[in-house]
Write a protein that holds these residues in place. Structure first.
Motif, PDB file in Angstrom:
ATOM      1  N   PHE A 108       3.723  -1.693  -6.646  1.00 53.74           N
ATOM      2  CA  PHE A 108       2.955  -3.221  -6.562  1.00 53.74           C
ATOM      3  C   PHE A 108       2.113  -3.365  -5.038  1.00 53.74           C
ATOM      4  O   PHE A 108       0.881  -3.922  -5.200  1.00 53.74           O
ATOM      5  CB  PHE A 108       3.988  -4.288  -6.798  1.00 53.74           C
ATOM      6  CG  PHE A 108       4.301  -4.808  -8.137  1.00 53.74           C
ATOM      7  CD1 PHE A 108       3.487  -5.609  -8.746  1.00 53.74           C
ATOM      8  CD2 PHE A 108       5.418  -3.931  -8.588  1.00 53.74           C
ATOM      9  CE1 PHE A 108       4.135  -6.236  -9.865  1.00 53.74           C
ATOM     10  CE2 PHE A 108       5.566  -4.179  -9.776  1.00 53.74           C
ATOM     11  CZ  PHE A 108       5.127  -5.328 -10.786  1.00 53.74           C
ATOM     12  N   GLY A 109       2.442  -3.089  -4.128  1.00 60.63           N
ATOM     13  CA  GLY A 109       1.661  -2.564  -3.062  1.00 60.63           C
ATOM     14  C   GLY A 109       0.555  -1.967  -3.084  1.00 60.63           C
ATOM     15  O   GLY A 109      -0.840  -2.309  -2.702  1.00 60.63           O
ATOM     16  N   LEU A 110       0.444  -0.804  -3.950  1.00 65.31           N
ATOM     17  CA  LEU A 110      -0.815   0.070  -4.193  1.00 65.31           C
ATOM     18  C   LEU A 110      -1.840  -0.825  -5.199  1.00 65.31           C
ATOM     19  O   LEU A 110      -2.820  -0.645  -4.915  1.00 65.31           O
ATOM     20  CB  LEU A 110      -0.290   1.051  -4.934  1.00 65.31           C
ATOM     21  CG  LEU A 110       0.334   2.273  -3.990  1.00 65.31           C
ATOM     22  CD1 LEU A 110       0.713   3.676  -4.694  1.00 65.31           C
ATOM     23  CD2 LEU A 110      -0.623   2.663  -2.954  1.00 65.31           C
ATOM     24  N   ILE A 111      -1.191  -1.662  -6.036  1.00 64.81           N
ATOM     25  CA  ILE A 111      -1.927  -2.611  -6.843  1.00 64.81           C
ATOM     26  C   ILE A 111      -2.685  -3.520  -6.116  1.00 64.81           C
ATOM     27  O   ILE A 111      -3.896  -3.642  -5.824  1.00 64.81           O
ATOM     28  CB  ILE A 111      -1.243  -3.249  -7.834  1.00 64.81           C
ATOM     29  CG1 ILE A 111      -0.918  -2.135  -8.833  1.00 64.81           C
ATOM     30  CG2 ILE A 111      -2.236  -4.288  -8.626  1.00 64.81           C
ATOM     31  CD1 ILE A 111       0.147  -2.686 -10.008  1.00 64.81           C
ATOM     32  N   GLY A 112      -2.038  -4.157  -4.920  1.00 63.58           N
ATOM     33  CA  GLY A 112      -2.538  -4.996  -3.862  1.00 63.58           C
ATOM     34  C   GLY A 112      -3.596  -4.276  -3.152  1.00 63.58           C
ATOM     35  O   GLY A 112      -4.606  -4.848  -2.927  1.00 63.58           O
ATOM     36  N   PHE A 113      -3.307  -2.957  -2.752  1.00 61.10           N
ATOM     37  CA  PHE A 113      -4.118  -2.277  -1.636  1.00 61.10           C
ATOM     38  C   PHE A 113      -5.163  -2.240  -2.539  1.00 61.10           C
ATOM     39  O   PHE A 113      -6.737  -2.284  -1.790  1.00 61.10           O
ATOM     40  CB  PHE A 113      -3.361  -0.944  -1.347  1.00 61.10           C
ATOM     41  CG  PHE A 113      -4.203  -0.153  -0.693  1.00 61.10           C
ATOM     42  CD1 PHE A 113      -4.735  -0.246   0.827  1.00 61.10           C
ATOM     43  CD2 PHE A 113      -5.058   0.909  -1.164  1.00 61.10           C
ATOM     44  CE1 PHE A 113      -5.324   0.713   1.494  1.00 61.10           C
ATOM     45  CE2 PHE A 113      -6.070   1.713  -0.593  1.00 61.10           C
ATOM     46  CZ  PHE A 113      -6.079   1.623   0.866  1.00 61.10           C
ATOM     47  N   VAL A 133      -2.461  -5.531 -16.508  1.00 58.85           N
ATOM     48  CA  VAL A 133      -1.985  -4.539 -17.193  1.00 58.85           C
ATOM     49  C   VAL A 133      -1.340  -3.398 -16.458  1.00 58.85           C
ATOM     50  O   VAL A 133      -0.048  -2.982 -16.897  1.00 58.85           O
ATOM     51  CB  VAL A 133      -3.204  -3.604 -17.772  1.00 58.85           C
ATOM     52  CG1 VAL A 133      -2.869  -2.231 -18.233  1.00 58.85           C
ATOM     53  CG2 VAL A 133      -3.910  -4.644 -18.722  1.00 58.85           C
ATOM     54  N   LEU A 134      -1.548  -2.985 -15.146  1.00 62.22           N
ATOM     55  CA  LEU A 134      -0.860  -2.257 -14.085  1.00 62.22           C
ATOM     56  C   LEU A 134       0.573  -3.014 -13.990  1.00 62.22           C
ATOM     57  O   LEU A 134       1.533  -2.145 -13.915  1.00 62.22           O
ATOM     58  CB  LEU A 134      -1.567  -2.160 -13.030  1.00 62.22           C
ATOM     59  CG  LEU A 134      -2.893  -1.387 -13.087  1.00 62.22           C
ATOM     60  CD1 LEU A 134      -3.849  -1.443 -11.821  1.00 62.22           C
ATOM     61  CD2 LEU A 134      -2.886  -0.035 -13.410  1.00 62.22           C
ATOM     62  N   ILE A 174       0.357  -3.127   5.034  1.00 63.40           N
ATOM     63  CA  ILE A 174       0.734  -1.662   5.096  1.00 63.40           C
ATOM     64  C   ILE A 174       1.767  -1.432   6.225  1.00 63.40           C
ATOM     65  O   ILE A 174       3.045  -0.712   5.929  1.00 63.40           O
ATOM     66  CB  ILE A 174      -0.470  -0.796   5.502  1.00 63.40           C
ATOM     67  CG1 ILE A 174      -1.682  -0.797   4.467  1.00 63.40           C
ATOM     68  CG2 ILE A 174      -0.162   0.479   5.782  1.00 63.40           C
ATOM     69  CD1 ILE A 174      -2.752  -0.444   4.753  1.00 63.40           C
ATOM     70  N   ALA A 175       1.756  -2.087   7.409  1.00 65.08           N
ATOM     71  CA  ALA A 175       2.859  -2.177   8.386  1.00 65.08           C
ATOM     72  C   ALA A 175       4.214  -2.779   7.838  1.00 65.08           C
ATOM     73  O   ALA A 175       5.085  -2.209   8.258  1.00 65.08           O
ATOM     74  CB  ALA A 175       2.187  -2.829   9.643  1.00 65.08           C
ATOM     75  N   ILE A 176       4.038  -3.714   7.343  1.00 65.75           N
ATOM     76  CA  ILE A 176       4.998  -4.502   6.533  1.00 65.75           C
ATOM     77  C   ILE A 176       6.045  -3.625   5.957  1.00 65.75           C
ATOM     78  O   ILE A 176       7.140  -3.258   5.944  1.00 65.75           O
ATOM     79  CB  ILE A 176       4.781  -5.616   5.939  1.00 65.75           C
ATOM     80  CG1 ILE A 176       4.010  -7.044   7.029  1.00 65.75           C
ATOM     81  CG2 ILE A 176       6.273  -6.426   5.306  1.00 65.75           C
ATOM     82  CD1 ILE A 176       3.719  -7.984   5.880  1.00 65.75           C
ATOM     83  N   SER A 216       1.659  -8.880   0.078  1.00 64.54           N
ATOM     84  CA  SER A 216       2.356  -9.973  -0.829  1.00 64.54           C
ATOM     85  C   SER A 216       2.583  -9.374  -2.087  1.00 64.54           C
ATOM     86  O   SER A 216       3.872  -9.713  -2.547  1.00 64.54           O
ATOM     87  CB  SER A 216       1.186 -11.254  -1.007  1.00 64.54           C
ATOM     88  OG  SER A 216       0.191 -10.706  -1.597  1.00 64.54           O
ATOM     89  N   MET A 217       2.019  -8.495  -2.715  1.00 60.58           N
ATOM     90  CA  MET A 217       2.116  -7.612  -3.939  1.00 60.58           C
ATOM     91  C   MET A 217       3.444  -6.787  -3.776  1.00 60.58           C
ATOM     92  O   MET A 217       4.407  -6.772  -4.505  1.00 60.58           O
ATOM     93  CB  MET A 217       0.988  -7.196  -4.434  1.00 60.58           C
ATOM     94  CG  MET A 217       0.210  -7.914  -5.149  1.00 60.58           C
ATOM     95  SD  MET A 217       0.695  -8.650  -6.602  1.00 60.58           S
ATOM     96  CE  MET A 217      -0.854  -9.234  -7.122  1.00 60.58           C
ATOM     97  N   ALA A 218       3.266  -6.059  -2.457  1.00 62.79           N
ATOM     98  CA  ALA A 218       4.618  -5.285  -2.023  1.00 62.79           C
ATOM     99  C   ALA A 218       5.887  -6.150  -1.925  1.00 62.79           C
ATOM    100  O   ALA A 218       6.760  -5.552  -2.570  1.00 62.79           O
ATOM    101  CB  ALA A 218       4.256  -4.344  -0.929  1.00 62.79           C
TER     102      ALA A 218
END
Length: 320
Positions: free
Chosen positions: A87-92, A114-115, A57-59, A231-233
């Motif tokens: 992608f960050g939200l998927i990881g979140f 899928v997302l 989140i900070a990154i 990592s996803m973001a």
């Protein structure tokens, strides 16, 4: 002058990442957003149980802030930021399920795919219909653009999904993903500048700086993990920026470390399911070296060096 601006963005991103991560760590501890180590992973990692996660989140906040501050945002800038955010939200969501359910299993693989594929398809359509690139891709060695036609959108989706998950698999040791991503992003910032894709160049400079800043807290022994959120973001945002330079075919060369991380998992699964034997001591491949007795810090340093060598080789290909 532009090199100076790139340098400023990197420095600002380092500072922003250090400050934001220092603020985030106590919040994560208070919320008990802690890493749960998989039982079938390296036994030496069990001591990391309880380390705060979701530091991504900070990154990403640092990346967005410094990208906007460092340049006059264009439509492409906002799209790159949006793809990284999606992608960050998927990881979140994956991380959030893990910390609330208190286990190492988040979203199911098919749910994430899928997302991710949906995001990749929409981004491919954006490039094809709303940029001057159309469906063309620059091909190294022959140094010309090739029109992918109807296959361009699935090609973009494949590259985006493959890279996001490869970066995610690389996040398995303290400082590994952050260091490799910083080197990779810096190289492609240079490429983007050569290709006059300045929104991508500024974004990638911000990624480089933010990853370096995060290493202050993520180097061994890590005080915080980036989690799938980070990592996803990183994977999604970096790849989106690269796709907008038309230099995505350099990824397998410059990002060979990411490629090998993903390939090692595929090879391990296929080998075990077909022959009952494992090719590696443990996958992804960084664990193979660790299980062979190599200290974690040495594995990470080796992978950083490998990433730098691969980027240097890719630069040579670029100049052919």
């Amino acid at each position: 002058m532009r090199a100076y601006q790139f340098g400023v963005v990197i420095v600002l991103a380092v500072i922003a990442s250090v400050v934001l991560t220092s603020i985030e760590i106590p919040i994560l501890k208070h919320r008990q957003f802690q890493q749960f180590i998989r039982e079938d992973g390296p036994k030496s990692h069990l001591k990391k149980q309880g380390t705060p996660t979701m530091g991504g989140i900070a990154i990403y906040a640092a990346i967005v802030m410094c990208t906007i501050i460092g340049t006059r945002p264009t439509r492409d800038t906002w799209i790159i930021i949006l793809v990284g955010l999606v992608f960050g939200l998927i990881g979140f969501l994956d991380d959030f399920i893990k910390v609330t359910e208190k286990h190492n299993l988040g979203l199911r693989a098919w749910q994430k795919l899928v997302l991710q594929i949906l995001a990749g398809v929409l981004f491919g359509i954006y490039i094809m219909k709303f940029t001057d690139m159309g469906s063309q891709v620059w091909v190294p060695f022959i140094d010309r653009n090739v029109d992918f036609g109807i296959w361009f959108v699935p090609f973009v989706a494949f590259v985006l999904v493959a890279m996001a998950n490869s970066v995610n698999l690389t996040d398995g040791m303290d400082g590994l993903c952050g260091g490799v991503s910083a080197i990779f992003a810096f190289f492609f910032a240079i490429v983007a500048n050569i290709f006059a894709s300045y929104p991508s160049a500024f974004y990638l400079c911000a990624v480089c700086g933010a990853c370096i800043g995060f290493l202050v807290y993520n180097k061994y022994p890590a005080r915080v993990f980036m989690g799938d959120t980070g990592s996803m973001a990183l994977g999604g945002g970096m790849t989106a920026a690269i796709l907008l330079t038309k230099a995505e075919l350099l990824i397998p060369f410059a990002g060979f470390v990411f490629v090998m991380e993903a390939l090692s998992v595929i090879i391990q699964v296929v080998s075990f399911q077909t022959t009952g034997k494992r090719v590696f001591r443990m996958a992804p491949i960084h664990h193979h070296f660790e299980e062979g007795g190599m200290p974690e810090k040495r594995v990470v340093l080796m992978f950083w060096i490998a990433a730098a060598v691969c980027c240097a080789a890719a630069y040579g290909i670029l100049k052919i």
